[in-house]
Motif scaffolding. Structure first.
Motif, PDB file in Angstrom:
ATOM      1  N   PHE A 381      -6.262  -1.300 -11.438  1.00  0.00           N
ATOM      2  CA  PHE A 381      -5.586  -0.850 -10.217  1.00  0.00           C
ATOM      3  C   PHE A 381      -6.415   0.207  -9.486  1.00  0.00           C
ATOM      4  O   PHE A 381      -6.464   0.226  -8.258  1.00  0.00           O
ATOM      5  CB  PHE A 381      -4.195  -0.322 -10.542  1.00  0.00           C
ATOM      6  CG  PHE A 381      -3.202  -1.404 -10.883  1.00  0.00           C
ATOM      7  CD1 PHE A 381      -3.164  -2.585 -10.161  1.00  0.00           C
ATOM      8  CD2 PHE A 381      -2.308  -1.251 -11.923  1.00  0.00           C
ATOM      9  CE1 PHE A 381      -2.256  -3.586 -10.472  1.00  0.00           C
ATOM     10  CE2 PHE A 381      -1.398  -2.245 -12.245  1.00  0.00           C
ATOM     11  CZ  PHE A 381      -1.372  -3.418 -11.513  1.00  0.00           C
ATOM     12  N   ASP A 382      -7.081   1.077 -10.245  1.00  0.00           N
ATOM     13  CA  ASP A 382      -7.950   2.074  -9.614  1.00  0.00           C
ATOM     14  C   ASP A 382      -9.044   1.377  -8.796  1.00  0.00           C
ATOM     15  O   ASP A 382      -9.322   1.763  -7.650  1.00  0.00           O
ATOM     16  CB  ASP A 382      -8.617   2.961 -10.675  1.00  0.00           C
ATOM     17  CG  ASP A 382      -7.649   3.909 -11.354  1.00  0.00           C
ATOM     18  OD1 ASP A 382      -6.565   4.163 -10.787  1.00  0.00           O
ATOM     19  OD2 ASP A 382      -7.980   4.391 -12.464  1.00  0.00           O
ATOM     20  N   ARG A 383      -9.649   0.368  -9.390  1.00  0.00           N
ATOM     21  CA  ARG A 383     -10.773  -0.299  -8.722  1.00  0.00           C
ATOM     22  C   ARG A 383     -10.303  -1.124  -7.524  1.00  0.00           C
ATOM     23  O   ARG A 383     -10.968  -1.141  -6.478  1.00  0.00           O
ATOM     24  CB  ARG A 383     -11.528  -1.167  -9.721  1.00  0.00           C
ATOM     25  CG  ARG A 383     -12.193  -0.357 -10.837  1.00  0.00           C
ATOM     26  CD  ARG A 383     -13.064  -1.234 -11.713  1.00  0.00           C
ATOM     27  NE  ARG A 383     -13.534  -0.512 -12.891  1.00  0.00           N
ATOM     28  CZ  ARG A 383     -14.337  -1.041 -13.814  1.00  0.00           C
ATOM     29  NH1 ARG A 383     -14.772  -2.297 -13.682  1.00  0.00           N
ATOM     30  NH2 ARG A 383     -14.720  -0.330 -14.866  1.00  0.00           N
ATOM     31  N   LEU A 384      -9.171  -1.815  -7.674  1.00  0.00           N
ATOM     32  CA  LEU A 384      -8.670  -2.612  -6.550  1.00  0.00           C
ATOM     33  C   LEU A 384      -8.210  -1.712  -5.407  1.00  0.00           C
ATOM     34  O   LEU A 384      -8.409  -2.029  -4.229  1.00  0.00           O
ATOM     35  CB  LEU A 384      -7.533  -3.521  -7.004  1.00  0.00           C
ATOM     36  CG  LEU A 384      -7.887  -4.610  -8.025  1.00  0.00           C
ATOM     37  CD1 LEU A 384      -6.659  -5.464  -8.327  1.00  0.00           C
ATOM     38  CD2 LEU A 384      -9.040  -5.479  -7.550  1.00  0.00           C
ATOM     39  N   ALA A 385      -7.588  -0.580  -5.749  1.00  0.00           N
ATOM     40  CA  ALA A 385      -7.111   0.334  -4.711  1.00  0.00           C
ATOM     41  C   ALA A 385      -8.258   0.942  -3.921  1.00  0.00           C
ATOM     42  O   ALA A 385      -8.079   1.337  -2.755  1.00  0.00           O
ATOM     43  CB  ALA A 385      -6.267   1.440  -5.344  1.00  0.00           C
ATOM     44  N   ALA A 386      -9.446   1.013  -4.527  1.00  0.00           N
ATOM     45  CA  ALA A 386     -10.587   1.639  -3.862  1.00  0.00           C
ATOM     46  C   ALA A 386     -11.333   0.684  -2.931  1.00  0.00           C
ATOM     47  O   ALA A 386     -12.241   1.113  -2.214  1.00  0.00           O
ATOM     48  CB  ALA A 386     -11.551   2.179  -4.914  1.00  0.00           C
ATOM     49  N   LEU A 387     -10.966  -0.595  -2.940  1.00  0.00           N
ATOM     50  CA  LEU A 387     -11.686  -1.565  -2.127  1.00  0.00           C
ATOM     51  C   LEU A 387     -11.443  -1.318  -0.639  1.00  0.00           C
ATOM     52  O   LEU A 387     -10.357  -0.941  -0.224  1.00  0.00           O
ATOM     53  CB  LEU A 387     -11.257  -2.987  -2.483  1.00  0.00           C
ATOM     54  CG  LEU A 387     -11.644  -3.477  -3.876  1.00  0.00           C
ATOM     55  CD1 LEU A 387     -11.025  -4.838  -4.141  1.00  0.00           C
ATOM     56  CD2 LEU A 387     -13.152  -3.548  -4.043  1.00  0.00           C
ATOM     57  N   GLY A 388     -12.448  -1.588   0.141  1.00  0.00           N
ATOM     58  CA  GLY A 388     -12.356  -1.435   1.588  1.00  0.00           C
ATOM     59  C   GLY A 388     -13.751  -1.314   2.172  1.00  0.00           C
ATOM     60  O   GLY A 388     -14.747  -1.390   1.445  1.00  0.00           O
ATOM     61  N   GLY A 389     -13.824  -1.171   3.448  1.00  0.00           N
ATOM     62  CA  GLY A 389     -15.125  -1.015   4.084  1.00  0.00           C
ATOM     63  C   GLY A 389     -15.780  -2.346   4.378  1.00  0.00           C
ATOM     64  O   GLY A 389     -15.126  -3.390   4.387  1.00  0.00           O
ATOM     65  N   PRO A 390     -17.093  -2.348   4.627  1.00  0.00           N
ATOM     66  CA  PRO A 390     -17.813  -3.577   4.986  1.00  0.00           C
ATOM     67  C   PRO A 390     -17.623  -4.676   3.945  1.00  0.00           C
ATOM     68  O   PRO A 390     -17.726  -4.434   2.748  1.00  0.00           O
ATOM     69  CB  PRO A 390     -19.275  -3.112   5.038  1.00  0.00           C
ATOM     70  CG  PRO A 390     -19.209  -1.650   5.301  1.00  0.00           C
ATOM     71  CD  PRO A 390     -17.975  -1.168   4.599  1.00  0.00           C
ATOM     72  N   GLY A 391     -17.329  -5.861   4.419  1.00  0.00           N
ATOM     73  CA  GLY A 391     -17.106  -6.985   3.521  1.00  0.00           C
ATOM     74  C   GLY A 391     -15.681  -7.096   3.024  1.00  0.00           C
ATOM     75  O   GLY A 391     -15.302  -8.107   2.429  1.00  0.00           O
ATOM     76  N   TRP A 392     -14.891  -6.073   3.233  1.00  0.00           N
ATOM     77  CA  TRP A 392     -13.502  -6.071   2.785  1.00  0.00           C
ATOM     78  C   TRP A 392     -12.566  -5.735   3.952  1.00  0.00           C
ATOM     79  O   TRP A 392     -11.673  -4.888   3.828  1.00  0.00           O
ATOM     80  CB  TRP A 392     -13.301  -5.058   1.657  1.00  0.00           C
ATOM     81  CG  TRP A 392     -14.044  -5.426   0.424  1.00  0.00           C
ATOM     82  CD1 TRP A 392     -15.319  -5.062   0.101  1.00  0.00           C
ATOM     83  CD2 TRP A 392     -13.591  -6.282  -0.626  1.00  0.00           C
ATOM     84  NE1 TRP A 392     -15.690  -5.626  -1.104  1.00  0.00           N
ATOM     85  CE2 TRP A 392     -14.631  -6.370  -1.586  1.00  0.00           C
ATOM     86  CE3 TRP A 392     -12.395  -6.968  -0.873  1.00  0.00           C
ATOM     87  CZ2 TRP A 392     -14.534  -7.129  -2.744  1.00  0.00           C
ATOM     88  CZ3 TRP A 392     -12.289  -7.717  -2.044  1.00  0.00           C
ATOM     89  CH2 TRP A 392     -13.340  -7.791  -2.952  1.00  0.00           C
ATOM     90  N   PRO A 393     -12.722  -6.390   5.101  1.00  0.00           N
ATOM     91  CA  PRO A 393     -11.832  -6.100   6.222  1.00  0.00           C
ATOM     92  C   PRO A 393     -10.417  -6.568   5.937  1.00  0.00           C
ATOM     93  O   PRO A 393     -10.198  -7.627   5.355  1.00  0.00           O
ATOM     94  CB  PRO A 393     -12.456  -6.887   7.376  1.00  0.00           C
ATOM     95  CG  PRO A 393     -13.155  -8.026   6.693  1.00  0.00           C
ATOM     96  CD  PRO A 393     -13.694  -7.459   5.409  1.00  0.00           C
ATOM     97  N   LEU A 394      -9.468  -5.756   6.361  1.00  0.00           N
ATOM     98  CA  LEU A 394      -8.068  -6.132   6.165  1.00  0.00           C
ATOM     99  C   LEU A 394      -7.704  -7.285   7.064  1.00  0.00           C
ATOM    100  O   LEU A 394      -8.173  -7.390   8.217  1.00  0.00           O
ATOM    101  CB  LEU A 394      -7.144  -4.936   6.451  1.00  0.00           C
ATOM    102  CG  LEU A 394      -7.197  -3.782   5.455  1.00  0.00           C
ATOM    103  CD1 LEU A 394      -6.282  -2.657   5.934  1.00  0.00           C
ATOM    104  CD2 LEU A 394      -6.781  -4.239   4.078  1.00  0.00           C
ATOM    105  N   ALA A 395      -6.870  -8.163   6.557  1.00  0.00           N
ATOM    106  CA  ALA A 395      -6.322  -9.248   7.370  1.00  0.00           C
ATOM    107  C   ALA A 395      -5.433  -8.621   8.444  1.00  0.00           C
ATOM    108  O   ALA A 395      -4.852  -7.557   8.232  1.00  0.00           O
ATOM    109  CB  ALA A 395      -5.533 -10.225   6.512  1.00  0.00           C
ATOM    110  N   PRO A 396      -5.278  -9.271   9.596  1.00  0.00           N
ATOM    111  CA  PRO A 396      -4.489  -8.677  10.702  1.00  0.00           C
ATOM    112  C   PRO A 396      -3.100  -8.243  10.304  1.00  0.00           C
ATOM    113  O   PRO A 396      -2.647  -7.172  10.656  1.00  0.00           O
ATOM    114  CB  PRO A 396      -4.462  -9.806  11.727  1.00  0.00           C
ATOM    115  CG  PRO A 396      -5.732 -10.569  11.472  1.00  0.00           C
ATOM    116  CD  PRO A 396      -5.931 -10.530   9.989  1.00  0.00           C
TER     117      PRO A 396
END
Length: 401
Positions: A381-396
């Protein structure tokens, strides 16, 4: 064109190739949640029983009965009769080289090329692979709310070529436990149309419910419709020994014997001896294993609010699996290799469990937590929660939430 060319590559082997060339560090080791197979050795007593048989039991090294050892068949029948409250005899049980082989043997007794089998989706990919390679059409039955299949919707998919409906409960990949009345509704539907109901209960030993998960074996004529599949691998850590079972009518087992005689001749003798010893001696130990899996399930449920705040959604959890929706714009098939590189996490994408063109697969991952304890789940959960930034754009949708 070969039979194998009709199917896709084994998904777990494909996922392992994503690890090639990726370096993991001591402070961020790989979290492998891709496969539902215990990696620890069986308990010492079971290993000792196998070793004793290997050293002193001559028949442990010889061909045996195609349908398995009489003592193990009788033990399964006795324990299943007690657990399900039905009448099951040794003549209703065959031992196979793993549960996948049990499925293949069952289908060999049911289907000819061009026939159809209804598979709820997301499906277990090896079921789909085998149907593809034998020329049997897989008819998808998309899961409804709670990842539960709908018998009424299934009824609309039955044609003159339909030979079976397949259920996996507790489910792989979704984890959900099918309610008893739902299983009964599928049984009644199958019987009405003169087709088989195949229930894969590989993960029955890790069901959160107490008592029998369904009442089908209490029907005096259960074996005219029901084919139950089981695996000893998960319960007793016997994955490398390949021991599974089919429970059905003696007539169907007589037909299955033709198939089994051509692919393995007989199931592994040492594995069968180990499975029998486990059934007779490891009840309390298995209860502890179940309690540990249920604690990991609870850890998934307790940790999900952290991810829910970031757009993730838990769709199902149970036995060895959780099925989770991600909030990112790219599909899970694109993101899964990136998870290895960016987070040190190996998950299987939902696209491996759904038909081509089914967009739901791209929104989901399967989390197999059989080999990750509560602390490891927290790290996930720590690692998944930290995802974001380039390559990980949120869906609309997630970005506007």
């Amino acid at each position: 064109m070969s039979r194998t060319s009709h199917s896709f590559a084994p998904p777990v082997m494909e996922a392992r190739r994503w690890l090639d060339g990726v370096q993991f560090t001591a402070d961020r080791p790989l979290l492998n949640l891709s496969q539902a197979a215990p990696v620890d050795a069986p308990p010492e007593g079971l290993r000792a029983a196998i070793a004793e048989a290997a050293m002193h039991q001559t028949d442990a090294h010889l061909y045996g009965a195609v349908l398995g050892r009489d003592d193990l068949r009788a033990e399964v029948a006795a324990q299943w009769s007690a657990a399900y409250g039905g009448q099951i005899g040794a003549q209703n049980v065959a031992i196979t080289s793993g549960c996948n082989q049990a499925f293949c043997a069952a289908l060999a007794t049911l289907c000819d090329e061009g026939d159809e089998v209804i598979l709820p989706t997301p499906w277990y990919f090896n079921h789909k692979m085998w149907l593809d390679m034998t020329g049997v059409r897989s008819v998808p039955l998309p899961a409804e709310a709670g990842l539960l299949p709908d018998p009424e919707r299934a009824a609309t998919l039955i044609t003159p070529r339909t030979r079976a409906i397949v259920l996996v409960t507790p489910n792989n990949p979704g984890g959900v436990e099918y309610p008893s009345n739902l299983v009964r509704a599928f049984f009644d539907l199958a019987r009405k149309h003169g087709i088989a109901l195949i229930i894969d209960e590989t993960y029955r030993d890790f069901d959160a419910r107490t008592g029998a998960p369904h009442d089908l074996f209490t029907d005096p004529d259960w074996d005219d419709t029901l084919i139950q599949l089981y695996s000893f691998s998960k319960a007793y850590r016997l994955t490398g020994h390949r021991v599974g079972a089919i429970v059905t009518s003696p007539a169907r087992l007589e037909a299955a014997e033709k198939f089994l005689d051509c692919v393995a001749i007989c199931p592994n003798q040492l594995g069968q001896i180990g499975a029998l010893w486990g059934m007779r001696n490891l009840g309390q130990w298995l209860a502890g294993e179940r309690a540990e899996i249920l604690d990991r399930r609870a850890a998934i449920q307790q940790g999900m609010p952290r991810l829910a705040d970031r757009g993730w959604d838990l769709k199902g959890v149970g036995a060895y699996f959780a099925y989770i929706a991600h909030p990112f714009a790219p599909g899970s098939d694109v993101l899964a290799p990136k998870l290895v590189q960016d987070a040190g996490v190996l998950l299987l994408p939902g696209t491996m469990f759904t038909p081509k063109g089914d967009t739901s697969g791209a929104r989901h991952f399967r989390v197999a937590f059989a080999n990750v304890d509560r602390a490891g789940i927290g790290t996930l959960f720590d690692r998944l929660a930290a995802l974001g930034g380039p390559g990980w754009p949120l869906a609309p949708k997630a970005a506007s939430a």
